[in-house]
Enzyme design. Structure first.
Site, short mmCIF file in Angstrom:
data_model
loop_
_atom_site.label_atom_id
_atom_site.label_comp_id
_atom_site.label_asym_id
_atom_site.label_seq_id
_atom_site.Cartn_x
_atom_site.Cartn_y
_atom_site.Cartn_z
N LYS A 33 0.86 -1.19 0.00
CA LYS A 33 0.00 0.00 0.00
C LYS A 33 0.88 1.22 0.00
CE LYS A 33 -4.12 1.85 0.67
NZ LYS A 33 -3.87 2.69 -0.48
N LYS A 60 5.27 1.97 8.31
CA LYS A 60 4.12 2.79 8.72
C LYS A 60 2.90 1.91 8.94
CE LYS A 60 3.95 6.55 6.48
NZ LYS A 60 3.74 7.54 5.42
N LYS A 103 4.93 1.95 -3.12
CA LYS A 103 4.92 3.38 -3.50
C LYS A 103 5.05 3.49 -5.01
CE LYS A 103 4.71 7.42 -1.44
NZ LYS A 103 4.00 7.74 -0.19
N THR A 151 -4.53 12.52 6.99
CA THR A 151 -3.12 12.51 7.37
C THR A 151 -2.84 13.63 8.37
OG1 THR A 151 -2.60 11.62 5.21
CG2 THR A 151 -0.77 12.52 6.45
N ASN A 201 -1.98 19.66 1.32
CA ASN A 201 -3.08 18.92 1.92
C ASN A 201 -2.80 18.61 3.40
OD1 ASN A 201 -4.05 16.21 2.90
ND2 ASN A 201 -5.38 16.41 1.13
P1 NAD Z 1 0.84 18.53 -1.34
O1 NAD Z 1 1.33 18.50 -2.71
O2 NAD Z 1 -0.62 18.75 -1.10
O3 NAD Z 1 1.60 19.66 -0.51
C1 NAD Z 1 2.97 19.81 -0.50
C2 NAD Z 1 3.25 21.25 -0.07
O4 NAD Z 1 4.63 21.40 0.17
C3 NAD Z 1 2.84 22.29 -1.12
O5 NAD Z 1 2.18 23.37 -0.48
C4 NAD Z 1 4.19 22.77 -1.67
O6 NAD Z 1 4.14 24.12 -2.10
C5 NAD Z 1 5.04 22.63 -0.43
N1 NAD Z 1 6.46 22.55 -0.73
C6 NAD Z 1 7.11 21.93 -1.76
N2 NAD Z 1 8.43 22.14 -1.66
C7 NAD Z 1 8.61 22.90 -0.56
C8 NAD Z 1 9.75 23.45 0.09
N3 NAD Z 1 10.96 23.26 -0.41
N4 NAD Z 1 9.56 24.16 1.21
C9 NAD Z 1 8.33 24.37 1.72
N5 NAD Z 1 7.21 23.89 1.16
C10 NAD Z 1 7.37 23.16 0.04
O7 NAD Z 1 1.37 17.19 -0.65
P2 NAD Z 1 0.83 16.49 0.66
O8 NAD Z 1 -0.11 15.41 0.25
O9 NAD Z 1 0.40 17.51 1.65
O10 NAD Z 1 2.17 15.75 1.18
C11 NAD Z 1 3.12 16.42 1.97
C12 NAD Z 1 4.04 15.41 2.64
O11 NAD Z 1 3.24 14.51 3.41
C13 NAD Z 1 4.84 14.52 1.68
O12 NAD Z 1 6.09 14.22 2.27
C14 NAD Z 1 4.01 13.26 1.60
O13 NAD Z 1 4.78 12.13 1.24
C15 NAD Z 1 3.53 13.18 3.02
N6 NAD Z 1 2.33 12.37 3.18
C16 NAD Z 1 1.18 12.66 2.53
C17 NAD Z 1 0.04 11.88 2.75
C18 NAD Z 1 -1.30 12.22 2.15
O14 NAD Z 1 -2.28 11.59 2.54
N7 NAD Z 1 -1.40 13.22 1.30
C19 NAD Z 1 0.12 10.76 3.59
C20 NAD Z 1 1.34 10.48 4.24
C21 NAD Z 1 2.43 11.30 4.02
#
Ligand code: NAD
Length: 429
Positions: free
Chosen positions: A68, A92, A104, A188, A219
């Protein structure tokens, strides 16, 4: 750079193995992915030209169930990164005790340079490429950086076209109309908030309102910040890839989010209905945000942002890793010596995969839950995992990351032993 991400993952595993030894067969199985898949994805651009994108899917480990993990659309995606993220997914899922292994996927692309139609064609092309490699009982993708429920909707549609049957359980994080779960969108961030609430007293943060800085207002960062603000905590800074905004008295995450949706810029705002007024705030760099004197720092963007170069300047009392892999192993050591607790990614951002699991269960049962049920069940799982990790900290006196790995290793090891190891076959009995 990409190699170092997998090295980080292996270093974290190595550290946990110093505290909790497992069967050598379990260790062997955790050092390499079970299967990797690389695909070239041809996509017709709006101007009629053809571009070919590189896509990947990794099924790292399926000892506890089907693999997953999310699909990332980002220019920095490499096989090595996808492999590392799939490794972390293995742990996780195990740390929160859901019946999945780790996987992934990703495409090396800057989605900001594509039109929506081009993203749709890429999403369908990616799904078509990996369709034989995944399955509802084999490997179940979900959203990750720069992918969302709309993209999951296109992908489930494409998969259903290929298999000629509607198969919602092939992917999670879908729109509700296509079998998505209520409560998945904010899961999350919500899980990170539940983990913080469950652990804050133990982390020495007390029960008073906390000051919080969030790096990455996407997000996960937005929902975490919003929930924390709704519960009385003060979000003093948030950032995106272009920079950070700061307000000592606290920002209103909902207004900031609303304005960012409209203007695509981060500004502190007060919004009433559709009218948003900019309120006074400072701007700063992402590096400055990381070094703010706050109770909690929540990195919610990408990997490797807290390193040996800036760890000594971190002033937060605790870090909640909403992103995957934001802290390097060297930084981990420095933070531990400084007495800064790090709630590790595999626990802090496990809310997403937990509600993805709920979505998969609902798809298979054909019975859909109310949002409040999703929240309650998520809280039970995160609280239980947080308690287990904190109990292990008392027992081993090491950092929370290692404790989370130990909790996961115990489950993985049990599964390996249950399937039969050399011991079963060499005892002569
Ligand atoms: P997203 O694309 O919605 O948001 C990412 C954000 O990070 C954006 O606002 C972007 O502008 C910002 N960003 C990118 N580079 C940056 C930098 N150098 N400095 C500051 N901000 C920066 O992605 P997301 O879904 O919110 O995921 C964010 C993190 O959480 C990732 O590491 C992802 O692997 C992890 N994650 C996400 C989920 C999920 O359900 N979406 C679950 C587990 C982990």
């Amino acid at each position: 750079m990409s190699d170092s991400i997998f090295e980080t993952a292996m270093a974290q595993l190595g550290k946990a193995l110093q505290y909790y030894s497992i069967d050598t067969e379990s260790e062997l199985r955790l050092q390499t992915p079970r299967a990797t898949y690389t695909a070239s994805i041809p996509v017709r651009m709006d101007d009629g030209s053809l571009k070919v994108f590189q896509g990947y899917r990794v099924r790292y480990n399926d000892l506890l169930g089907p693999t997953k993990g999310g699909i990332r659309f980002h220019p920095g995606v490499t096989l090595d990164e996808v492999k590392s993220l799939a490794f972390w997914m293995t742990f996780k899922c195990a740390v929160v005790g859901i019946p999945y292994g780790g996987g992934k996927g990703g495409v090396t692309v800057n989605p900001k340079e594509l039109s929506l139609l081009e993203i749709e064609r890429l999403s369908r092309g990616y799904m078509s490429a990996i369709a034989d490699f995944i399955g509802p009982n084999v490997d179940i993708p979900a959203p990750d950086v720069y992918t969302n429920s709309m993209i999951m909707g296109w992908m489930v549609d494409e998969y259903s076209n290929i298999t000629r049957e509607f198969t919602p359980s092939i992917i999670t994080g879908k729109p509700i109309a296509l079998g998505g779960s209520r409560g998945r969108e904010d899961a999350t961030g919500r899980g990170g908030f539940y983990a913080l609430e469950a652990m804050k007293e133990k982390l020495g943060l007390g029960s008073k309102p906390l000051t919080i800085a969030v790096q990455g207002f996407g997000n996960v960062g937005y929902h975490f910040a919003n929930l924390a603000a709704q519960h009385g905590h003060k979000i003093v800074a948030v950032s995106d890839s272009k920079g950070a905004i700061y307000k000592k008295d606290g920002l209103d995450p909902e207004s900031v989010h609303k304005l960012k949706q409209q203007s695509r810029e981060l500004k502190a705002a007060y919004c009433k209905d559709s009218v948003c007024e900019i309120v006074e705030h400072d701007t700063m760099t992402n590096e400055e945000l990381l070094e703010l004197d706050v109770d909690v720092l929540a990195p919610a963007a990408l990997e490797n942002v807290i390193t040996k170069d800036n760890a000594k300047n971190i002033k937060a009392k605790a870090i909640v890793e909403l992103a995957n892999g934001p802290t390097s192993p060297e930084a981990d050591e420095i933070l531990f010596e400084k007495g800064i607790d790090v709630v590790p990614d595999i626990l802090a951002n496990a809310g997403g995969v937990t509600v993805s699991y709920f979505e998969w269960v609902q798809n298979r049962a054909g019975y859909y839950w109310e949002e409040a049920d999703v929240h309650d069940k998520l809280k039970i799982i995160i609280d239980k995992a947080a308690k287990e990790v904190m109990d292990l900290k008392d027992e081993h006196n090491t950092n929370l990351r290692t404790c989370a790995y130990i909790a996961a290793l115990r489950r993985i090891n049990e599964a390996v032993k249950a399937k039969g190891t050399r011991q079963n076959f060499s005892s002569g009995s």
